[in-house]
Design a protein around this motif. Structure first.
Motif, PDB file in Angstrom:
ATOM      1  N   ALA A 187       0.836  -1.205   0.000  1.00 18.08           N
ATOM      2  CA  ALA A 187       0.000   0.000   0.000  1.00 18.08           C
ATOM      3  C   ALA A 187       0.864   1.244   0.000  1.00 18.08           C
ATOM      4  N   ALA A 188       1.888   1.242   0.851  1.00 25.05           N
ATOM      5  CA  ALA A 188       2.738   2.420   0.954  1.00 25.05           C
ATOM      6  C   ALA A 188       3.472   2.658  -0.365  1.00 25.05           C
ATOM      7  N   THR A 189       3.934   1.576  -1.003  1.00 19.18           N
ATOM      8  CA  THR A 189       4.661   1.726  -2.266  1.00 19.18           C
ATOM      9  C   THR A 189       3.719   2.240  -3.363  1.00 19.18           C
TER      10      THR A 189
ATOM     11  N   ILE B 171      -5.150  12.926   9.799  1.00 16.65           N
ATOM     12  CA  ILE B 171      -5.384  12.008   8.691  1.00 16.65           C
ATOM     13  C   ILE B 171      -6.065  10.760   9.225  1.00 16.65           C
ATOM     14  N   GLY B 172      -7.195  10.409   8.588  1.00 12.67           N
ATOM     15  CA  GLY B 172      -7.858   9.154   8.901  1.00 12.67           C
ATOM     16  C   GLY B 172      -7.642   8.214   7.732  1.00 12.67           C
ATOM     17  N   VAL B 173      -7.578   6.923   8.017  1.00  9.87           N
ATOM     18  CA  VAL B 173      -7.345   5.955   6.952  1.00  9.87           C
ATOM     19  C   VAL B 173      -8.553   5.031   6.858  1.00  9.87           C
TER      20      VAL B 173
ATOM     21  N   THR C 112       3.436   3.924   9.053  1.00 15.73           N
ATOM     22  CA  THR C 112       2.215   3.786   9.855  1.00 15.73           C
ATOM     23  C   THR C 112       0.981   3.865   8.966  1.00 15.73           C
ATOM     24  N   ILE C 113       0.979   4.871   8.077  1.00 19.45           N
ATOM     25  CA  ILE C 113      -0.182   5.030   7.204  1.00 19.45           C
ATOM     26  C   ILE C 113      -0.318   3.815   6.293  1.00 19.45           C
ATOM     27  N   GLY C 114       0.802   3.336   5.774  1.00 22.92           N
ATOM     28  CA  GLY C 114       0.781   2.149   4.924  1.00 22.92           C
ATOM     29  C   GLY C 114       0.196   0.958   5.662  1.00 22.92           C
ATOM     30  N   MET C 115       0.595   0.809   6.901  1.00 26.47           N
ATOM     31  CA  MET C 115       0.097  -0.305   7.707  1.00 26.47           C
ATOM     32  C   MET C 115      -1.419  -0.183   7.888  1.00 26.47           C
ATOM     33  N   LEU C 116      -1.890   1.036   8.144  1.00 28.73           N
ATOM     34  CA  LEU C 116      -3.329   1.255   8.304  1.00 28.73           C
ATOM     35  C   LEU C 116      -4.073   0.994   6.994  1.00 28.73           C
ATOM     36  N   MET C 117      -3.468   1.381   5.880  1.00 28.11           N
ATOM     37  CA  MET C 117      -4.117   1.174   4.589  1.00 28.11           C
ATOM     38  C   MET C 117      -4.218  -0.310   4.265  1.00 28.11           C
ATOM     39  N   GLY C 118      -3.290  -1.081   4.810  1.00 29.13           N
ATOM     40  CA  GLY C 118      -3.334  -2.524   4.620  1.00 29.13           C
ATOM     41  C   GLY C 118      -4.205  -3.215   5.658  1.00 29.13           C
TER      42      GLY C 118
END
Lengths: 528, 354
Positions: free
Chosen positions: A245-247, A488-490, A509-515
């Protein structure tokens, strides 16, 4: 040209089924693909991952001969090829199953399989075609009913017909565009089983998707596209959803702090303007598209919403603007509960809405620019008085909006569809900002704009924030989100994951939340 | 670079459309004259006769106005419905329903004209509305295609009229076939045989044009027709607007039926709708969605109809008249399409092409 190295377990010297070298595809004003290299080996399922508009479908249309590339070469089994049409591509063994099926609904399965196939017998009775279809179906392990009409089949069965159509023509490389979008979970598992069987015979599959869990499950390798370029190719076994997600949304982010308020700007309010309390939405198919979302919107603050597209952003936007009724939960405007979804009520309460698909839902393309600019204010004076519609006041308003949006309009009576997409977008944004005295919900407002226009659009958002408006900024661009948002909310699977302070937020962190993973060591600084 | 001599514009300017339509009509008149000459008629003599019995004489003008009156209303009915993106193919049936309701009032109630005539008007409008009510609700609440439902109801209305005029309401006084007796009240005449329904119909069309362009309701209808999704986005109650527009449309066609009964025919007759409902669709197409354009479009249609009748008196069969009507409309359609094209200036090959 650098030689591709063979993956382990493959005889040295075996060429990839498909090699792309430096592919570029340009459309007027848009770079859809640039410098794309890709190797697809026999016996692999290769996932192509990317956000909406990242150039996945364009790239595959280049591979299958629908588009001609401006630059680069397509190499098949070590030989350079160019395809003038999809027919050329299928003759060379590349077949594509599109997201929207291209079957003749009134024909039977057998007729669809044989349609436009040069190996079809010249004189074919239904019985002959059905027998041939049955044989093909058994050979490839996709069960179908040869005599059934396509319109009577489920989406999953229609997809099997599409796949068989391609396989019957001896495809060795099967390209599938979002194949699971229309399937039930059981049908998805059946498809995956069949794809693995196809791979076991030494064939290859390219699967376009933005569903991370499926990519993890089915693919051997994954290539990620971002803004038309390939970011990288990874062995799926070495990936995890968060990293993907982050990539996908961006790694080399330039952080610019647009959070600084100028002198005299409104501070972040202490009482929320709008509140969602455990709001859920269930769609017609019975799927929960929004799950238990609670959210507070404060004046003078920009709340960014990140997430992979299709995780409930659309539903959240519609609930916040009164376009969609909630199944359960509560919405409070200024502390008072809103009885039912009514977009007019939200608009007159000062909620502006820049929708995701502007031309389809915010404009009437065949009507004049003036009529379109009056859409949000025709009820109120000076345009609306005693049930009348004052055309002169409407054109005055249209002129005002066009001037603020810096769009040059020769004739306000001409249909709005005659304007360019960028100009339509600017006009809609300005129209909505005018009525957004309390809240602005902006869904992907920068999508499709060039860099200068994106900066202008973000400037609009910060200006509104400084006037004390609560801004909800939904985007797939992490850079833009991090630069302007305060929080920012995910979104993930309809759920609003943690809402974090943008100031110190890190991409991982954001990537982890998006996943879909809640980081356990999350900073307690998160709001709410 | 491939050189194309013509460029297609997304919107055609009104002036070009008008010019090309005139050209289309003139060309079709020449074709008709040629064919008639081959068939042994004298085109010149026919033309003289037609001009004399339509535009060229007072009697002809009166006839034209009588033809125009129902066409104005049915044309407006289809146009109004088209503004919200729906097709009312049932003006013919609503016309009959209005005529039946108005006749019912005239046959059943007795009193001064000043009382009966307004009652007939209301009954006519309500009759038309009642006839479109089921298609309206089906469209608004179940999404049933209004083209089919409104069309099918036409046949029922027509047969109902035949039933009434040969059955319970048949003329027992003079014994006229497929007709009721002459009704006692009528719309007063203003000019020869032209009754006051004609100026009222013109005023209604103008009023509708103003309603669509100058009221909030009209604005909402236009948005709803151009993009229903944008209408919902703006909070316009699309369903209610569909209901109001369709009922208005039915009411207009019903009023046309009432005018025909009380102003022109003075009785209910089987087949009296005379295709006015279907021709209303043609008028609406010619008017290209604009209410004011309904007036010239209805005039053109009335001229064609009237000319056809004149030609029938000259031993030309009804099918020839239909073919001629079709040819003129076909040529106009070609003219409309050609209006979208403009020649590309030769010097503009490399430079500006606007």
């Amino acid at each position: 040209m650098n030689k591709p190295t063979n993956p382990p377990g493959m005889a040295p010297g075996t060429p990839p089924i498909l090699q792309l070298r430096g592919i570029a595809k340009l459309f007027p004003g848009v770079v859809a693909n640039k410098d794309v290299d890709l190797d697809v080996w026999p016996g692999e399922i290769h996932a192509l991952l990317g956000e909406n508009g990242a150039g996945k479908s364009t790239l595959m249309n280049v591979v299958t001969g629908i588009y001609q590339p401006e630059e680069g070469e397509i190499i098949l089994d070590g030989y350079g090829q160019s395809f003038a049409s999809p027919q050329d591509a299928i003759r060379a063994g590349i077949g594509m199953v599109h997201q929207h099926f291209k079957l003749v609904e009134a024909f039977t399965v057998a007729e669809n399989i044989h349609l436009g196939w040069d190996e079809a017998p010249r004189i074919a009775s239904p019985a002959v075609m059905e027998a041939r279809t049955r044989e093909i179906s058994e050979r490839f392990g996709f069960p179908v009913r040869p005599d059934a009409r396509v319109c009577d089949l489920s989406a999953g069965e229609q997809q099997r017909v599409e796949i068989l159509r391609v396989l019957a023509r001896k495809a060795r490389l099967l390209i599938m565009d979002e194949p699971t979008a229309v399937l039930t979970p059981e049908e998805t598992q059946e498809l995956f089983r069949a794809l693995r069987a196809f791979r076991a015979q030494g064939n290859a599959v390219i699967i376009i998707s933005h569903k991370l869990d499926e990519v993890m499950e089915i693919s051997d390798r994954v290539s990620i596209l971002r803004r038309g370029r390939k970011v990288g190719t990874f062995n799926t076994a070495e990936c995890n959803p968060s990293m993907l997600a982050a990539t996908m949304v961006g790694r080399d982010i330039v952080r610019r702090n647009m959070r600084a308020r100028p002198e005299g700007a409104a501070p972040i309010a202490t009482t929320p303007i709008m509140q969602l309390r455990n709001v859920s939405v269930c769609d017609d198919r019975g799927v929960d598209t929004l799950r238990d979302v609670s959210l507070d919107l404060y004046g003078g603050e920009i709340l960014g919403i990140a997430g992979v597209a299709g995780n409930g952003q659309r539903e959240l936007t519609h609930v916040l603007t009164g376009l969609m009724a909630r199944t359960s939960g509560e919405i409070l405007l200024d502390g008072k509960p809103v009885a039912h979804a009514d977009p007019a009520l939200f608009a007159s309460a000062g909620v502006g809405h820049i929708p995701e698909d502007r031309l389809r839902s915010a404009l009437a393309p065949s009507l004049s620019i003036t009529s379109n600019m009056a859409l949000r204010e025709y009820v109120h004076p000076p345009i609306g008085r005693h049930g009348l519609y004052d055309a002169a006041a409407a054109s005055a308003l249209a002129g005002e909006i066009a001037e603020l949006a810096q769009v040059n309009i020769p004739d306000f009576a001409m249909p709005v569809r005659n304007l360019s997409g960028g100009n339509q977008q600017r006009l809609v944004a300005r129209r909505e900002i005018r009525i957004a005295s309390r809240v602005l919900v902006a869904a992907y407002p920068a999508r499709g704009l060039d860099i200068g226009a994106i900066a202008t659009m973000l400037g609009y958002l910060t200006d509104l924030r400084d006037q004390g408006v609560a801004v909800v900024f939904i985007s797939e661009d992490l850079e833009d989100l991090l630069n302007v948002s305060d929080r920012i909310g995910v979104m993930f699977h309809g759920r609003l994951m943690s809402v974090i302070e943008a100031e110190g937020a890190d991409i991982a962190t954001i990537g982890m939340l998006m996943g879909g993973r809640e980081p356990t060591d999350m900073q307690p600084g998160a709001a709410q | 670079m491939a050189t194309r001599a013509f460029q297609r514009l997304p919107t055609a300017p009104a002036g070009r459309i008008l010019t090309l339509r005139l050209v289309a009509i003139i060309v079709s008149l020449f074709i008709i004259a040629g064919v008639l000459a081959l068939a042994g008629h004298s085109p010149l003599m026919l033309a003289q006769l037609i001009v004399h019995s339509t535009l060229g004489s007072r009697f002809g003008l009166e006839d034209l106005a009588l033809f125009m009156c129902p066409l104005l209303l049915t044309g407006a009915a289809v146009t109004v419905c088209g503004t919200i993106g729906l097709w009312n193919i049932g003006a013919e049936g609503q016309f009959y329903a209005g005529a039946i309701a108005a006749t019912g009032v005239a046959l059943g109630l007795h009193g001064p004209t000043l009382v009966i005539l307004p009652l007939m008007t209301i009954a006519g409008i309500l009759g038309g509305m009642a006839w479109i009510a089921v298609p309206t609700l089906a469209r608004a609440y179940a999404g049933v295609n209004e083209i089919i439902t409104t069309l099918l109801l036409n046949f029922i209305a027509s047969l109902l009229t035949y039933y009434l005029t040969t059955g319970p309401w048949r003329d027992r006084i003079s014994g006229a076939q497929v007709s009721t007796q002459r009704i006692s009240v009528s719309i007063p005449e203003m000019w020869g045989i032209v009754h006051w329904g004609f100026p009222v119909a013109i005023l209604i069309v103008i009023g509708l044009a103003l309603m669509l362009s100058r009221t909030r309701w009209g604005y909402e209808i236009r948005i709803g027709g151009a993009n229903p999704e944008a209408a919902r986005y703006a909070g316009i109650p699309v369903r209610l607007r569909i209901i109001s527009v369709m009922l208005l449309s039915g009411g207009l066609a019903g009023l046309a039926g009432m005018f025909e009964v009380a102003g022109t025919v003075h009785r209910l007759q089987g087949g009296m709708a005379n295709n006015f409902g279907y021709l209303g669709i043609v008028v609406a197409v010619l008017a290209r969605g604009s209410c004011l354009n309904v007036i010239p479009a209805a005039l053109l249609m009335a001229l064609i109809l009237d000319s056809g009748i004149v030609m029938q008196t000259q031993q030309l069969s009804a099918s020839v008249i239909l073919a001629i009507t079709g040819l003129i409309l076909f040529m106009i359609a070609i003219g409309d399409e050609l209006a979208h094209y403009r020649p590309v200036a030769k010097v503009a090959a490399g430079g500006k092409t606007s």
